[in-house]
Design a protein around this motif. Structure first.
Motif, PDB file in Angstrom:
ATOM      1  N   MET A 116      31.885  39.478  65.721  1.00  0.00           N
ATOM      2  CA  MET A 116      31.343  40.441  64.808  1.00  0.00           C
ATOM      3  C   MET A 116      31.460  39.948  63.374  1.00  0.00           C
ATOM      4  SD  MET A 116      29.907  43.260  65.083  1.00  0.00           S
ATOM      5  CE  MET A 116      29.766  44.933  64.811  1.00  0.00           C
ATOM      6  N   ASP A 117      32.591  39.284  63.091  1.00  0.00           N
ATOM      7  CA  ASP A 117      32.783  38.742  61.751  1.00  0.00           C
ATOM      8  C   ASP A 117      31.735  37.679  61.448  1.00  0.00           C
ATOM      9  OD1 ASP A 117      34.914  40.357  61.204  1.00  0.00           O
ATOM     10  OD2 ASP A 117      36.414  38.910  61.928  1.00  0.00           O
ATOM     11  N   VAL A 118      31.351  36.920  62.454  1.00  0.00           N
ATOM     12  CA  VAL A 118      30.338  35.880  62.260  1.00  0.00           C
ATOM     13  C   VAL A 118      29.011  36.525  61.875  1.00  0.00           C
ATOM     14  CG1 VAL A 118      29.050  34.042  63.423  1.00  0.00           C
ATOM     15  CG2 VAL A 118      31.490  34.328  63.872  1.00  0.00           C
ATOM     16  N   LEU A 119      28.671  37.622  62.519  1.00  0.00           N
ATOM     17  CA  LEU A 119      27.427  38.324  62.221  1.00  0.00           C
ATOM     18  C   LEU A 119      27.420  38.850  60.783  1.00  0.00           C
ATOM     19  CD1 LEU A 119      24.709  39.344  63.296  1.00  0.00           C
ATOM     20  CD2 LEU A 119      25.897  41.387  64.070  1.00  0.00           C
ATOM     21  N   PHE A 120      28.554  39.421  60.349  1.00  0.00           N
ATOM     22  CA  PHE A 120      28.651  39.901  58.969  1.00  0.00           C
ATOM     23  C   PHE A 120      28.530  38.750  57.976  1.00  0.00           C
ATOM     24  CE2 PHE A 120      30.992  43.724  60.679  1.00  0.00           C
ATOM     25  CZ  PHE A 120      29.970  44.612  60.389  1.00  0.00           C
ATOM     26  N   ASN A 121      29.113  37.603  58.328  1.00  0.00           N
ATOM     27  CA  ASN A 121      29.035  36.430  57.445  1.00  0.00           C
ATOM     28  C   ASN A 121      27.585  35.928  57.346  1.00  0.00           C
ATOM     29  OD1 ASN A 121      31.742  36.415  56.851  1.00  0.00           O
ATOM     30  ND2 ASN A 121      32.272  35.001  58.511  1.00  0.00           N
ATOM     31  N   VAL A 122      26.864  35.915  58.454  1.00  0.00           N
ATOM     32  CA  VAL A 122      25.467  35.466  58.449  1.00  0.00           C
ATOM     33  C   VAL A 122      24.613  36.417  57.619  1.00  0.00           C
ATOM     34  CG1 VAL A 122      23.428  35.131  59.901  1.00  0.00           C
ATOM     35  CG2 VAL A 122      25.634  34.218  60.627  1.00  0.00           C
ATOM     36  N   VAL A 123      24.813  37.708  57.803  1.00  0.00           N
ATOM     37  CA  VAL A 123      24.067  38.693  57.031  1.00  0.00           C
ATOM     38  C   VAL A 123      24.407  38.554  55.554  1.00  0.00           C
ATOM     39  CG1 VAL A 123      23.786  41.178  56.583  1.00  0.00           C
ATOM     40  CG2 VAL A 123      23.779  40.313  58.925  1.00  0.00           C
ATOM     41  N   GLY A 124      25.641  38.329  55.223  1.00  0.00           N
ATOM     42  CA  GLY A 124      26.048  38.142  53.832  1.00  0.00           C
ATOM     43  C   GLY A 124      25.402  36.911  53.212  1.00  0.00           C
ATOM     44  N   ILE A 125      25.366  35.825  53.979  1.00  0.00           N
ATOM     45  CA  ILE A 125      24.758  34.588  53.479  1.00  0.00           C
ATOM     46  C   ILE A 125      23.255  34.794  53.265  1.00  0.00           C
ATOM     47  CG2 ILE A 125      24.174  32.205  54.092  1.00  0.00           C
ATOM     48  CD1 ILE A 125      26.934  32.063  55.465  1.00  0.00           C
ATOM     49  N   LEU A 126      22.585  35.436  54.207  1.00  0.00           N
ATOM     50  CA  LEU A 126      21.145  35.687  54.060  1.00  0.00           C
ATOM     51  C   LEU A 126      20.863  36.612  52.874  1.00  0.00           C
ATOM     52  CD1 LEU A 126      20.001  36.121  57.764  1.00  0.00           C
ATOM     53  CD2 LEU A 126      19.523  34.214  56.249  1.00  0.00           C
ATOM     54  N   THR A 127      21.680  37.623  52.690  1.00  0.00           N
ATOM     55  CA  THR A 127      21.502  38.526  51.558  1.00  0.00           C
ATOM     56  C   THR A 127      21.717  37.792  50.249  1.00  0.00           C
ATOM     57  OG1 THR A 127      22.300  40.349  52.922  1.00  0.00           O
ATOM     58  CG2 THR A 127      22.272  40.712  50.544  1.00  0.00           C
ATOM     59  N   ALA A 128      22.750  36.960  50.183  1.00  0.00           N
ATOM     60  CA  ALA A 128      23.019  36.187  48.964  1.00  0.00           C
ATOM     61  C   ALA A 128      21.870  35.226  48.679  1.00  0.00           C
ATOM     62  CB  ALA A 128      24.343  35.437  49.100  1.00  0.00           C
ATOM     63  N   THR A 129      21.323  34.605  49.719  1.00  0.00           N
ATOM     64  CA  THR A 129      20.195  33.680  49.540  1.00  0.00           C
ATOM     65  C   THR A 129      18.974  34.433  49.019  1.00  0.00           C
ATOM     66  OG1 THR A 129      21.016  32.369  51.384  1.00  0.00           O
ATOM     67  CG2 THR A 129      18.742  31.988  50.708  1.00  0.00           C
ATOM     68  N   LEU A 130      18.723  35.611  49.559  1.00  0.00           N
ATOM     69  CA  LEU A 130      17.596  36.415  49.108  1.00  0.00           C
ATOM     70  C   LEU A 130      17.785  36.848  47.653  1.00  0.00           C
ATOM     71  CD1 LEU A 130      14.924  37.799  49.862  1.00  0.00           C
ATOM     72  CD2 LEU A 130      16.275  39.755  50.611  1.00  0.00           C
ATOM     73  N   VAL A 131      18.981  37.255  47.295  1.00  0.00           N
ATOM     74  CA  VAL A 131      19.255  37.669  45.913  1.00  0.00           C
ATOM     75  C   VAL A 131      19.069  36.503  44.963  1.00  0.00           C
ATOM     76  CG1 VAL A 131      21.094  38.448  44.349  1.00  0.00           C
ATOM     77  CG2 VAL A 131      20.740  39.586  46.544  1.00  0.00           C
ATOM     78  N   VAL A 132      19.567  35.338  45.304  1.00  0.00           N
ATOM     79  CA  VAL A 132      19.414  34.151  44.447  1.00  0.00           C
ATOM     80  C   VAL A 132      17.936  33.773  44.330  1.00  0.00           C
ATOM     81  CG1 VAL A 132      19.926  31.680  44.291  1.00  0.00           C
ATOM     82  CG2 VAL A 132      21.739  33.287  44.878  1.00  0.00           C
ATOM     83  N   THR A 133      17.209  33.832  45.434  1.00  0.00           N
ATOM     84  CA  THR A 133      15.778  33.493  45.416  1.00  0.00           C
ATOM     85  C   THR A 133      15.007  34.458  44.530  1.00  0.00           C
ATOM     86  OG1 THR A 133      15.960  32.650  47.671  1.00  0.00           O
ATOM     87  CG2 THR A 133      13.752  33.097  46.850  1.00  0.00           C
ATOM     88  N   VAL A 134      15.261  35.752  44.667  1.00  0.00           N
ATOM     89  CA  VAL A 134      14.580  36.746  43.846  1.00  0.00           C
ATOM     90  C   VAL A 134      14.966  36.586  42.387  1.00  0.00           C
ATOM     91  CG1 VAL A 134      14.389  39.235  43.385  1.00  0.00           C
ATOM     92  CG2 VAL A 134      14.279  38.382  45.728  1.00  0.00           C
ATOM     93  N   ALA A 135      16.216  36.243  42.119  1.00  0.00           N
ATOM     94  CA  ALA A 135      16.665  36.065  40.732  1.00  0.00           C
ATOM     95  C   ALA A 135      15.980  34.867  40.087  1.00  0.00           C
ATOM     96  CB  ALA A 135      18.181  35.916  40.678  1.00  0.00           C
ATOM     97  N   HIS A 136      15.807  33.798  40.808  1.00  0.00           N
ATOM     98  CA  HIS A 136      15.196  32.592  40.238  1.00  0.00           C
ATOM     99  C   HIS A 136      13.669  32.621  40.272  1.00  0.00           C
ATOM    100  CE1 HIS A 136      18.777  30.312  39.359  1.00  0.00           C
ATOM    101  NE2 HIS A 136      19.279  30.691  40.537  1.00  0.00           N
ATOM    102  N   PHE A 137      13.100  33.226  41.303  1.00  0.00           N
ATOM    103  CA  PHE A 137      11.644  33.271  41.462  1.00  0.00           C
ATOM    104  C   PHE A 137      11.188  34.706  41.719  1.00  0.00           C
ATOM    105  CE2 PHE A 137      13.264  29.333  43.413  1.00  0.00           C
ATOM    106  CZ  PHE A 137      12.762  28.413  42.518  1.00  0.00           C
ATOM    107  N   PRO A 138      11.298  35.587  40.736  1.00  0.00           N
ATOM    108  CA  PRO A 138      11.026  37.005  41.024  1.00  0.00           C
ATOM    109  C   PRO A 138       9.569  37.290  41.354  1.00  0.00           C
ATOM    110  CG  PRO A 138      11.400  36.671  38.683  1.00  0.00           C
ATOM    111  CD  PRO A 138      11.688  35.365  39.367  1.00  0.00           C
TER     112      PRO A 138
END
Length: 151
Positions: free
Chosen positions: A1-23
């Motif tokens: 379950m912790d692995v799933l939360f980590n994957v979701v966290g990484i994907l969310t962080a990647t999406l936030v960084v992408t939107v921040a750099h290329f809105p």
């Protein structure tokens, strides 16, 4: 379950960084991904509506053409009453004008009354008192045939 939360966290962080750099590009990509099927559906429905309206107009024009041809034969027949034939032609012309004005616009009514190019060989055997009526009606029927082919 912790692995799933980590994957979701990484994907969310990647999406936030992408939107921040290329809105703008990211927003446009997300919107186009979701709206493309809707836009295609709307275009398809509009095309079907236009096609059914054109089919309805072609059918009405065909009906007017058939009635006009019958009246041409009536005008050609010397045994028929000339005055009643003129009244039928006038009623038919009024119906055609109303259809053209309501469905296509007043410019089409003006074109209905334009001069026709009927060869004199086609009007042999018509009584002289009906000749002008026959020419006018023939020109209108020819115009409706051309219009039906365009629609």
């Amino acid at each position: 379950m912790d692995v799933l939360f980590n994957v979701v966290g990484i994907l969310t962080a990647t999406l936030v960084v992408t939107v921040a750099h290329f809105p703008l590009e990211t927003t446009r990509s997300l919107l186009s991904f979701g709206s493309a099927p809707v836009v295609r559906y709307i275009h398809r429905q509009k095309a079907l509506t236009v096609a059914s309206e054109h089919a309805r107009m072609r059918a009405l024009l065909g009906q007017f053409i058939d009635e006009g041809r019958l009246m041409l034969a009536r005008l050609r027949d010397p045994a028929r009453d000339a005055e009643s034939s003129r009244l039928h032609v006038h009623g038919w012309t009024t119906q055609v004008e109303e259809f053209l004005r309501n469905d296509l616009g007043s410019s089409y009514v003006d074109r209905l009354y334009s001069t026709s190019f009927v060869d004199d060989g086609e009007i042999e055997g018509i009584p002289l008192e009906r000749l002008q009526d026959w020419r006018n009606l023939c020109g209108r029927v020819c115009y409706l045939e051309l219009l039906r082919a365009e629609i």
